[in-house]
Design a protein around this motif. Structure first.
Motif, PDB file in Angstrom:
ATOM      1  N   UNK A  20     -36.048  24.747  25.879  1.00 37.75           N
ATOM      2  CA  UNK A  20     -36.974  25.908  26.169  1.00 37.75           C
ATOM      3  C   UNK A  20     -36.956  26.820  25.526  1.00 37.75           C
ATOM      4  N   UNK A  21     -35.391  27.397  25.080  1.00 39.87           N
ATOM      5  CA  UNK A  21     -35.569  28.563  24.520  1.00 39.87           C
ATOM      6  C   UNK A  21     -35.825  28.812  23.036  1.00 39.87           C
ATOM      7  N   UNK A  22     -36.291  27.346  22.537  1.00 43.03           N
ATOM      8  CA  UNK A  22     -36.726  27.305  21.091  1.00 43.03           C
ATOM      9  C   UNK A  22     -38.499  27.384  21.353  1.00 43.03           C
ATOM     10  N   UNK A  23     -38.852  27.722  22.408  1.00 41.62           N
ATOM     11  CA  UNK A  23     -40.495  27.898  22.676  1.00 41.62           C
ATOM     12  C   UNK A  23     -40.588  29.196  22.255  1.00 41.62           C
ATOM     13  N   UNK A  24     -41.916  29.651  21.815  1.00 43.64           N
ATOM     14  CA  UNK A  24     -42.192  31.027  21.606  1.00 43.64           C
ATOM     15  C   UNK A  24     -42.371  31.585  23.114  1.00 43.64           C
ATOM     16  N   UNK A  25     -41.722  32.999  23.254  1.00 36.53           N
ATOM     17  CA  UNK A  25     -41.581  33.908  24.286  1.00 36.53           C
ATOM     18  C   UNK A  25     -40.677  33.226  25.348  1.00 36.53           C
ATOM     19  N   UNK A  26     -39.890  32.405  24.990  1.00 35.42           N
ATOM     20  CA  UNK A  26     -39.037  31.925  26.239  1.00 35.42           C
ATOM     21  C   UNK A  26     -37.516  32.196  25.710  1.00 35.42           C
ATOM     22  N   UNK A  27     -37.155  33.183  26.607  1.00 33.77           N
ATOM     23  CA  UNK A  27     -35.685  33.438  26.476  1.00 33.77           C
ATOM     24  C   UNK A  27     -34.625  32.786  27.340  1.00 33.77           C
ATOM     25  N   UNK A  28     -33.372  33.200  27.528  1.00 37.41           N
ATOM     26  CA  UNK A  28     -32.472  32.649  28.285  1.00 37.41           C
ATOM     27  C   UNK A  28     -32.788  32.845  29.887  1.00 37.41           C
ATOM     28  N   UNK A  29     -33.375  33.985  30.063  1.00 38.81           N
ATOM     29  CA  UNK A  29     -33.676  34.101  31.580  1.00 38.81           C
ATOM     30  C   UNK A  29     -34.719  33.308  32.010  1.00 38.81           C
ATOM     31  N   UNK A  30     -35.935  33.334  31.108  1.00 45.43           N
ATOM     32  CA  UNK A  30     -36.880  32.457  31.564  1.00 45.43           C
ATOM     33  C   UNK A  30     -36.496  30.983  31.814  1.00 45.43           C
ATOM     34  N   UNK A  31     -35.787  30.471  30.610  1.00 48.61           N
ATOM     35  CA  UNK A  31     -35.278  29.073  30.739  1.00 48.61           C
ATOM     36  C   UNK A  31     -34.758  28.846  32.409  1.00 48.61           C
ATOM     37  N   UNK A  32     -33.583  29.961  32.534  1.00 48.80           N
ATOM     38  CA  UNK A  32     -33.032  29.506  33.774  1.00 48.80           C
ATOM     39  C   UNK A  32     -33.757  29.438  34.857  1.00 48.80           C
ATOM     40  N   UNK A  33     -34.776  30.298  35.017  1.00 48.39           N
ATOM     41  CA  UNK A  33     -35.798  30.408  36.126  1.00 48.39           C
ATOM     42  C   UNK A  33     -36.526  29.052  36.218  1.00 48.39           C
ATOM     43  N   UNK A  34     -36.999  28.440  35.033  1.00 46.91           N
ATOM     44  CA  UNK A  34     -37.677  27.231  35.260  1.00 46.91           C
ATOM     45  C   UNK A  34     -36.650  26.256  35.605  1.00 46.91           C
ATOM     46  N   UNK A  35     -35.524  26.068  34.859  1.00 44.50           N
ATOM     47  CA  UNK A  35     -34.469  25.102  35.423  1.00 44.50           C
ATOM     48  C   UNK A  35     -34.021  25.219  36.706  1.00 44.50           C
ATOM     49  N   UNK A  36     -34.026  26.206  37.267  1.00 42.34           N
ATOM     50  CA  UNK A  36     -33.660  26.321  38.715  1.00 42.34           C
ATOM     51  C   UNK A  36     -34.756  25.914  39.442  1.00 42.34           C
TER      52      UNK A  36
END
Length: 229
Positions: A130-146
């Protein structure tokens, strides 16, 4: 399997604060759970892809502001393929009321293209992917995973950072330090929803400038020195 068991045992080993502190933390989450047993995020979305896009758009913007723009966008582009076909110009026009809309439109189309190329058009259930995608940081990835995949992640935004340091639950000077601290002290049974409880508490009760301590269900469990009456 061995790796998974090792990870769990490592996490459990770290989650051993002193008995009195462990009891206080347990009480905090028990009250949050009792007041809101099934907390939900406030961003509008229809599937994991639209959730990912909504969270990317919410960076430095309010959920309410994002929710005004995304229903019309998702009505015509609720998959990576449709988003790429829509194109950057039309995405930009659809989200122009959101801060940093030009950069975000570019990222949304680019991440959609990469989802097609790398993941068959599906949102990956892996933080690194997820964090390898443009505009996606750790926080964004964690929200999606959750939210999308029900993984017990904690996405530390400004609200969680503030609440965790104020109560305190886990003190830290960076979001990642607070994230790791929370993962170490939040009881296992509360980890899945901890993210939402703390965000909502910070957004509506433990506000930055004027916390509403008078109606806080955690008042006597909180050690914040500047509590209001």
């Amino acid at each position: 399997m061995a790796r998974e068991n090792s990870s769990k045992s490592g996490r459990a080993a770290k989650r051993r604060p002193p008995a009195a502190e462990a009891a206080r933390i347990e009480a905090i989450f028990a009250r949050l759970a009792a007041s809101n047993p099934e907390p939900k995020g406030e961003l509008y979305y229809t599937n994991p892809f639209t959730l990912l896009v909504a969270v990317v758009l919410s960076a430095q913007a309010t959920d309410a502001g994002v929710n005004k723009a995304t229903p019309a966008l998702f009505a015509v582009a609720d998959t990576p393929e449709k988003m790429v076909a829509l194109g950057e110009d039309r995405v930009r026009e659809a989200i122009k009321t959101i801060g940093l809309f030009r950069t975000k439109a570019k990222n949304v189309v680019a991440l959609s293209q990469l989802l097609i190329e790398r993941h068959g058009g599906e949102v990956p259930q892996d933080r690194d992917a997820l964090t390898a995608l443009p505009g996606v940081g750790r926080k964004t990835a964690n929200v999606v995973l959750n939210i999308a995949f029900h993984q017990p992640t904690i996405a530390v935004d400004t609200h969680i950072f503030r609440v965790s340091n104020r109560l305190p639950l886990a003190k830290g000077t960076t979001p990642e330090a607070v994230e790791k601290g929370l993962e170490a002290v939040v009881p296992e049974k509360y980890l899945l929803h901890a993210h939402h409880w703390l965000i909502l508490h910070g957004r509506y009760i433990c506000k930055a400038r004027k916390p509403e301590c008078g109606r806080c269900i955690l008042y006597e469990l909180c050690r914040f020195k500047e509590k209001t009456a």
